[in-house]
Design a protein around this motif. Structure first.
Motif, short mmCIF file in Angstrom:
data_model
loop_
_atom_site.label_atom_id
_atom_site.label_comp_id
_atom_site.label_asym_id
_atom_site.label_seq_id
_atom_site.Cartn_x
_atom_site.Cartn_y
_atom_site.Cartn_z
N PHE A 199 14.71 -42.86 -33.21
CA PHE A 199 16.07 -43.39 -33.09
C PHE A 199 16.57 -43.78 -34.48
O PHE A 199 15.84 -44.37 -35.28
N THR A 243 23.48 -45.52 -24.20
CA THR A 243 22.87 -45.21 -25.49
C THR A 243 23.07 -43.75 -25.87
O THR A 243 23.37 -43.41 -27.01
N GLY A 244 22.87 -42.86 -24.89
CA GLY A 244 23.05 -41.45 -25.15
C GLY A 244 24.45 -41.13 -25.59
O GLY A 244 24.68 -40.38 -26.56
N MET A 247 25.06 -42.50 -29.15
CA MET A 247 24.36 -41.77 -30.19
C MET A 247 24.88 -40.35 -30.36
O MET A 247 24.75 -39.75 -31.42
N ALA A 251 25.65 -38.45 -33.91
CA ALA A 251 24.62 -37.46 -34.24
C ALA A 251 24.99 -36.67 -35.47
O ALA A 251 26.15 -36.33 -35.68
N TRP A 260 20.57 -36.19 -27.32
CA TRP A 260 21.18 -37.40 -26.78
C TRP A 260 22.00 -37.11 -25.53
O TRP A 260 22.08 -37.94 -24.61
#
Length: 311
Positions: A199, A243-244, A247, A251, A260
């Motif tokens: 991460f 979170t995905g 992120m 990215a 993600w």
């Protein structure tokens, strides 16, 4: 592992006549270019130019690498005293022999010469616990096991390596004498790969579940356990989704974004399954519970607080 065997039968070489490459059988078996090379090879061999003749036989084999050409090359090797290539070539020819696809020469002669050549070389009889394994001996690539039940080698010590995708390489040392057949069992072991996902920033997940039940022991306990497990699943699922999504926007590459996105999708699936479990748990309770689910979302993480009292 069985004891190795040695062929101690007589070693009188069989008589190997030359073949007429102008016969009707030969004309119907090989293409004209191959026949021309075979005739030239035979002429050179009769003149005593053995090495040049063998190269011509190999050229013919390269044009038509089939059973009858293997036989002619193997018999020429036998006449030249090259027992290892003789054994290997005749082994390949006999491997594919059938009565429907007969040789130009009598199959009895081919087998007799094959047996004679084997007495001067060693044989490693390989057994492997999985199919389609690539075997090398002293760095020389041989056919995939189990295409051959025996692999012929020069007498002496040899390094046998077995390779297959997703398996660890197996390396074994084998020593074999002339005419000796030595069994070799190889156990291939599956290779397990471990992958770690890094991460780019700290990500925190927090799940707080507090479900208190009454004091009646006769009531079923599985709805309570299902609700607890579902609450944990909801927390993890929501955290993964948020979170995905966060992120993905940060990215630095397409591959990272795809990773993600997959995490977010998995979180959504987990959340849906967990909500279904929670509903089933609530519906299965004999008394209606009081449950509160409170998600907590921030830039770097997500969490869920699950509180309630079951009376």
């Amino acid at each position: 592992m069985a004891a190795p065997t040695v062929d101690a039968s007589p070693t009188e070489p069989p008589k190997i006549p030359y073949l007429s490459y102008t016969s009707g059988r030969a004309l119907s078996t090989w293409y004209p270019d191959t026949l021309a090379l075979l005739r030239e090879a035979q002429t050179l061999e009769k003149e005593g130019k053995t090495n040049e003749a063998l190269e011509k036989y190999r050229d013919a084999w390269r044009l038509e690498p089939y059973g009858n050409t293997y036989v002619e090359l193997g018999l020429a090797d036998a006449r030249a005293g090259n027992m290892l290539p003789c054994a290997r070539n005749l082994q390949t020819a006999l491997q594919g022999w059938t009565r429907q696809l007969d040789f130009v020469r009598p199959v009895e002669l081919v087998r007799e010469v094959f047996s004679h050549c084997k007495k001067s070389v060693g044989a490693i009889a390989i057994k492997i616990n999985v199919p389609d394994v690539r075997v090398t001996i002293d760095g020389e690539d041989v056919r995939e096991w189990p295409y051959f039940s025996e692999i012929y080698v020069e007498p002496g010590k040899h390094t046998v390596k077995a390779k297959k995708d997703s398996y660890w390489m197996n390396q074994t040392y084998v020593e074999v004498g002339p005419g000796e057949r030595k069994p070799l069992s190889i156990a291939m072991q599956t290779k397990y790969d471990t992958h770690f996902v890094g991460f780019s920033r700290p990500v925190n997940f927090s799940v707080n579940a507090n479900l208190a039940t009454g004091g009646k022991n006769e009531e079923p306990t599985w709805p309570t356990k299902l609700m607890i497990a579902s609450g944990v699943g909801i927390g993890l699922g929501v955290g993964a989704v948020v979170t995905g999504l966060v992120m993905v926007n940060n990215a630095e590459s397409k591959s990272a974004a795809a990773t993600w996105t997959g995490i977010a999708a998995a979180g959504g699936i987990l959340t849906g399954i967990s909500l279904t479990g929670l509903i089933i748990g609530v519906a299965s309770r004999p008394r209606e519970p009081s449950v509160i689910i409170q998600p907590s979302v921030s830039n770097d993480g997500a969490g869920v607080q699950l509180t309630g009292t079951l009376e």
